[in-house]
Write a protein that holds these residues in place. Sequence first.
Motif, PDB file in Angstrom:
ATOM      1  N   ASN A 139       3.429  -9.660   3.335  1.00 55.46           N
ATOM      2  CA  ASN A 139       3.169  -8.404   2.646  1.00 55.46           C
ATOM      3  C   ASN A 139       3.463  -7.222   3.570  1.00 55.46           C
ATOM      4  OD1 ASN A 139       1.764  -6.810   0.442  1.00 55.46           O
ATOM      5  ND2 ASN A 139       0.500  -6.212   2.191  1.00 55.46           N
ATOM      6  N   GLU A 140       4.149  -6.235   3.066  1.00 57.76           N
ATOM      7  CA  GLU A 140       4.336  -4.940   3.734  1.00 57.76           C
ATOM      8  C   GLU A 140       4.362  -5.085   5.262  1.00 57.76           C
ATOM      9  OE1 GLU A 140       1.359  -2.341   2.075  1.00 57.76           O
ATOM     10  OE2 GLU A 140       2.288  -2.403   0.096  1.00 57.76           O
ATOM     11  N   PRO A 141       5.491  -5.478   5.833  1.00 54.17           N
ATOM     12  CA  PRO A 141       5.522  -5.885   7.251  1.00 54.17           C
ATOM     13  C   PRO A 141       5.319  -4.753   8.254  1.00 54.17           C
ATOM     14  CG  PRO A 141       7.731  -5.844   6.321  1.00 54.17           C
ATOM     15  CD  PRO A 141       6.786  -5.663   5.171  1.00 54.17           C
ATOM     16  N   THR A 192      -8.319   7.237   1.174  1.00 57.74           N
ATOM     17  CA  THR A 192      -8.568   7.684   2.548  1.00 57.74           C
ATOM     18  C   THR A 192      -7.622   7.062   3.567  1.00 57.74           C
ATOM     19  OG1 THR A 192     -10.171   5.905   2.706  1.00 57.74           O
ATOM     20  CG2 THR A 192     -11.034   8.101   2.165  1.00 57.74           C
ATOM     21  N   TRP A 193      -6.769   6.109   3.127  1.00 54.19           N
ATOM     22  CA  TRP A 193      -6.003   5.306   4.083  1.00 54.19           C
ATOM     23  C   TRP A 193      -4.485   5.543   4.042  1.00 54.19           C
ATOM     24  CZ3 TRP A 193      -8.232   3.722  -0.432  1.00 54.19           C
ATOM     25  CH2 TRP A 193      -7.382   3.207  -1.408  1.00 54.19           C
ATOM     26  N   ALA A 194      -4.047   6.509   3.263  1.00 49.95           N
ATOM     27  CA  ALA A 194      -2.591   6.604   3.102  1.00 49.95           C
ATOM     28  C   ALA A 194      -2.050   8.028   3.284  1.00 49.95           C
ATOM     29  CB  ALA A 194      -2.199   6.058   1.727  1.00 49.95           C
ATOM     30  N   MET A 253       0.125  -6.612 -10.916  1.00 45.54           N
ATOM     31  CA  MET A 253      -0.654  -5.384 -10.737  1.00 45.54           C
ATOM     32  C   MET A 253      -1.635  -5.539  -9.578  1.00 45.54           C
ATOM     33  SD  MET A 253      -3.551  -3.866 -13.226  1.00 45.54           S
ATOM     34  CE  MET A 253      -4.673  -2.628 -12.598  1.00 45.54           C
ATOM     35  N   TRP A 254      -1.758  -4.476  -8.800  1.00 46.69           N
ATOM     36  CA  TRP A 254      -2.817  -4.387  -7.791  1.00 46.69           C
ATOM     37  C   TRP A 254      -3.969  -3.674  -8.438  1.00 46.69           C
ATOM     38  CZ3 TRP A 254      -2.934  -6.430  -2.894  1.00 46.69           C
ATOM     39  CH2 TRP A 254      -4.010  -6.041  -2.084  1.00 46.69           C
ATOM     40  N   ASP A 255      -5.144  -4.264  -8.657  1.00 47.37           N
ATOM     41  CA  ASP A 255      -5.486  -5.606  -8.347  1.00 47.37           C
ATOM     42  C   ASP A 255      -6.479  -6.116  -9.393  1.00 47.37           C
ATOM     43  OD1 ASP A 255      -7.603  -3.811  -7.211  1.00 47.37           O
ATOM     44  OD2 ASP A 255      -8.445  -5.673  -6.471  1.00 47.37           O
ATOM     45  N   ALA A 294      -7.869 -12.473   2.068  1.00 48.45           N
ATOM     46  CA  ALA A 294      -7.245 -11.531   3.006  1.00 48.45           C
ATOM     47  C   ALA A 294      -8.057 -10.236   3.012  1.00 48.45           C
ATOM     48  CB  ALA A 294      -5.807 -11.226   2.594  1.00 48.45           C
ATOM     49  N   GLN A 295      -7.818  -9.422   4.019  1.00 48.08           N
ATOM     50  CA  GLN A 295      -8.423  -8.096   4.145  1.00 48.08           C
ATOM     51  C   GLN A 295      -9.946  -8.114   4.141  1.00 48.08           C
ATOM     52  OE1 GLN A 295      -5.654  -6.358   0.973  1.00 48.08           O
ATOM     53  NE2 GLN A 295      -5.758  -4.704   2.476  1.00 48.08           N
ATOM     54  N   SER A 296     -10.533  -9.221   4.488  1.00 46.33           N
ATOM     55  CA  SER A 296     -11.996  -9.307   4.635  1.00 46.33           C
ATOM     56  C   SER A 296     -12.305 -10.065   5.925  1.00 46.33           C
ATOM     57  CB  SER A 296     -12.612 -10.047   3.448  1.00 46.33           C
ATOM     58  OG  SER A 296     -12.174  -9.498   2.241  1.00 46.33           O
ATOM     59  N   MET A 339       0.818  -1.192   0.000  1.00 50.96           N
ATOM     60  CA  MET A 339       0.000   0.000   0.000  1.00 50.96           C
ATOM     61  C   MET A 339       0.850   1.238   0.000  1.00 50.96           C
ATOM     62  SD  MET A 339      -2.702   1.179   2.868  1.00 50.96           S
ATOM     63  CE  MET A 339      -2.029   0.607   4.378  1.00 50.96           C
ATOM     64  N   ARG A 340       1.588   1.455   1.097  1.00 48.85           N
ATOM     65  CA  ARG A 340       2.308   2.707   1.173  1.00 48.85           C
ATOM     66  C   ARG A 340       3.735   2.433   0.742  1.00 48.85           C
ATOM     67  NH1 ARG A 340       1.638   7.500   4.347  1.00 48.85           N
ATOM     68  NH2 ARG A 340      -0.317   6.934   5.281  1.00 48.85           N
ATOM     69  N   ILE A 364       1.375 -14.164   2.461  1.00 47.66           N
ATOM     70  CA  ILE A 364       0.812 -13.942   3.800  1.00 47.66           C
ATOM     71  C   ILE A 364       0.627 -12.429   3.968  1.00 47.66           C
ATOM     72  CG2 ILE A 364       1.201 -14.192   6.286  1.00 47.66           C
ATOM     73  CD1 ILE A 364       0.525 -16.819   4.827  1.00 47.66           C
ATOM     74  N   HIS A 365      -0.639 -12.028   4.105  1.00 46.43           N
ATOM     75  CA  HIS A 365      -1.028 -10.611   3.986  1.00 46.43           C
ATOM     76  C   HIS A 365      -1.838 -10.211   5.219  1.00 46.43           C
ATOM     77  CE1 HIS A 365      -1.621  -7.511   0.649  1.00 46.43           C
ATOM     78  NE2 HIS A 365      -2.440  -7.046   1.562  1.00 46.43           N
ATOM     79  N   PRO A 366      -1.132  -9.960   6.342  1.00 45.36           N
ATOM     80  CA  PRO A 366      -1.855  -9.735   7.596  1.00 45.36           C
ATOM     81  C   PRO A 366      -2.439  -8.331   7.710  1.00 45.36           C
ATOM     82  CG  PRO A 366       0.471 -10.325   7.960  1.00 45.36           C
ATOM     83  CD  PRO A 366       0.303  -9.924   6.528  1.00 45.36           C
ATOM     84  N   THR A 377      -1.183   8.035  -7.838  1.00 43.84           N
ATOM     85  CA  THR A 377      -1.723   6.666  -7.715  1.00 43.84           C
ATOM     86  C   THR A 377      -2.741   6.533  -6.584  1.00 43.84           C
ATOM     87  OG1 THR A 377      -0.018   5.845  -6.183  1.00 43.84           O
ATOM     88  CG2 THR A 377       0.450   5.657  -8.546  1.00 43.84           C
ATOM     89  N   HIS A 378      -2.635   7.411  -5.574  1.00 44.96           N
ATOM     90  CA  HIS A 378      -3.544   7.308  -4.436  1.00 44.96           C
ATOM     91  C   HIS A 378      -4.420   8.549  -4.307  1.00 44.96           C
ATOM     92  CE1 HIS A 378      -1.393   3.671  -3.458  1.00 44.96           C
ATOM     93  NE2 HIS A 378      -2.138   3.480  -2.393  1.00 44.96           N
ATOM     94  N   GLN A 379      -4.693   9.239  -5.411  1.00 44.59           N
ATOM     95  CA  GLN A 379      -5.563  10.415  -5.361  1.00 44.59           C
ATOM     96  C   GLN A 379      -6.937   9.995  -4.829  1.00 44.59           C
ATOM     97  OE1 GLN A 379      -6.827  11.670  -9.511  1.00 44.59           O
ATOM     98  NE2 GLN A 379      -5.140  10.289 -10.036  1.00 44.59           N
ATOM     99  N   GLY A 432       5.705  -6.843  -6.565  1.00 46.31           N
ATOM    100  CA  GLY A 432       4.473  -7.543  -6.207  1.00 46.31           C
ATOM    101  C   GLY A 432       3.222  -6.692  -6.238  1.00 46.31           C
ATOM    102  N   GLU A 433       3.395  -5.370  -6.219  1.00 44.42           N
ATOM    103  CA  GLU A 433       2.227  -4.485  -6.292  1.00 44.42           C
ATOM    104  C   GLU A 433       2.592  -3.190  -6.993  1.00 44.42           C
ATOM    105  OE1 GLU A 433       0.163  -3.501  -2.668  1.00 44.42           O
ATOM    106  OE2 GLU A 433       0.196  -5.569  -1.938  1.00 44.42           O
ATOM    107  N   PHE A 434       1.745  -2.755  -7.902  1.00 42.31           N
ATOM    108  CA  PHE A 434       1.743  -1.394  -8.448  1.00 42.31           C
ATOM    109  C   PHE A 434       0.349  -1.171  -9.000  1.00 42.31           C
ATOM    110  CE2 PHE A 434       1.859  -1.900 -13.152  1.00 42.31           C
ATOM    111  CZ  PHE A 434       1.948  -3.286 -13.217  1.00 42.31           C
TER     112      PHE A 434
HETATM  113  C1  BGC Z   1      -2.979  -2.985   0.654  1.00 39.31           C
HETATM  114  C2  BGC Z   1      -4.336  -2.544   0.150  1.00 39.31           C
HETATM  115  C3  BGC Z   1      -4.229  -1.227  -0.584  1.00 39.31           C
HETATM  116  C4  BGC Z   1      -3.154  -1.281  -1.632  1.00 39.31           C
HETATM  117  C5  BGC Z   1      -2.936   0.071  -2.275  1.00 39.31           C
HETATM  118  C6  BGC Z   1      -2.034  -3.015  -0.478  1.00 39.31           C
HETATM  119  O1  BGC Z   1      -0.794  -3.438  -0.030  1.00 39.31           O
HETATM  120  O2  BGC Z   1      -3.040  -4.258   1.245  1.00 39.31           O
HETATM  121  O3  BGC Z   1      -5.217  -2.403   1.221  1.00 39.31           O
HETATM  122  O4  BGC Z   1      -5.448  -0.929  -1.230  1.00 39.31           O
HETATM  123  O5  BGC Z   1      -1.950  -1.707  -1.050  1.00 39.31           O
HETATM  124  O6  BGC Z   1      -2.756   1.073  -1.331  1.00 39.31           O
END
Ligand code: BGC
Length: 392
Positions: A182-184, A254-256, A359-361, A62-64, A1-2, A137-139, A249-251, A325-327
Amino acid sequence: MRSLPGLAGVALFALGAGTAAASGQTGQAAGRALAQAAGQRSPVFGRAEHLRHGVNTALWFAQSPADYTVNRLQTFTTDRDLQLIASLGFDHIRLSIDPVPLTEWQQGRPEGKAFVAELDRVVQVALVNKLAVVLDIHPESSYKQKLLQGEAGVADFDSLWKAFASHFAQADAALVFFELMNEPEQSDRYRWQGIEAGAIAAIRSVDTVHTLIAGGAHWSGLSDLLNMEPFADTNVIYTFHDYDPFPFTHQGATWAGSELIPLREVPYPATPDGVAKNLSQEPTLAGALFVEAFAMSHWDADRIDRTLAFAERWGQQYGVPVYCGEFGVFRRYADPAARQRWLHDMRVAMDRHRIGWSMWDYQTDFGVVRKTGTGVEVDRGVVEALGLKAEK
Ligand code: BGC
């Protein structure tokens, strides 16, 4: 994410596979020795070839946390979705998995057993569709916080990996990968690498064949990768995440970060004139400064390419494969054409630097498809931007 950027240099360097581990070398010395060894290529690079163009099947296993019932698991993402993913030309899925139901499975609880039974089924369906699978593993953050201090959380994590790797020990090692975490969100990178080394040892006590995926501390960004030192185990791929530039990318996310929340239709590439309207979207001076910095940042294909070159260079320095692993781009407020252009520029640069990617997601806020009540709409512009088969 971040996070920031992923996978590099598959063919460029030769390795003396297995020699570092055997000789007891660790970290940088081992990596350099491997990178310097001539004439051989570690088998891990062959494994990495199965992770070239993937997609994250997110918010499924995950995440649910409120609902991991079999009914939801079987209807949120279906066998048909996996068929579609394969038909679009993706070669793998990164399947995020919440460790909490896995712990329930370890304890023999029925809901945990049902979760793992469904996971087994989904992995088989993916493999039948010739999709490789990253078991990631995505806690939730609460699980990661237990690893910040002391030994109890670390012991639980090692025990979970030992059980999980044992369970998947017979799975096709060419196509099934184990991603440690994931993202520890770990602030101490030395401690985090120690935790990863412990998890690798736990896995290797029951499974010596599967390829592992390890990432850096914090949010596993590019700088976290560049600050890593490879493990002595030569069967490891190194991962990073890349969402730069965040104001694009995050315009609206609400979470970052609060300065991202008011942003709409942020341009990419970034130019001072193009970004002027976004300055007025920010209610605070801190937000305006954040946007001003973005206006002057020159984020474009060239900057993306130069940035991703560092991931490739790190992989070359240590003689190890690197993977992004994510973009992706939060799509709710993004101009579709700008989003496609960023995805295109990222994909072209990663392919050029031999960085495999995911790619996410697949179907949520950053998705490549939209699920409607009646079916699945493929975002053809996104598929084309990823260089895949939009005609399907
Ligand atoms: C997070 C997601 C988030 C995404 C983009 C992922 O690593 O698990 O919750 O939407 O990053 O910020």
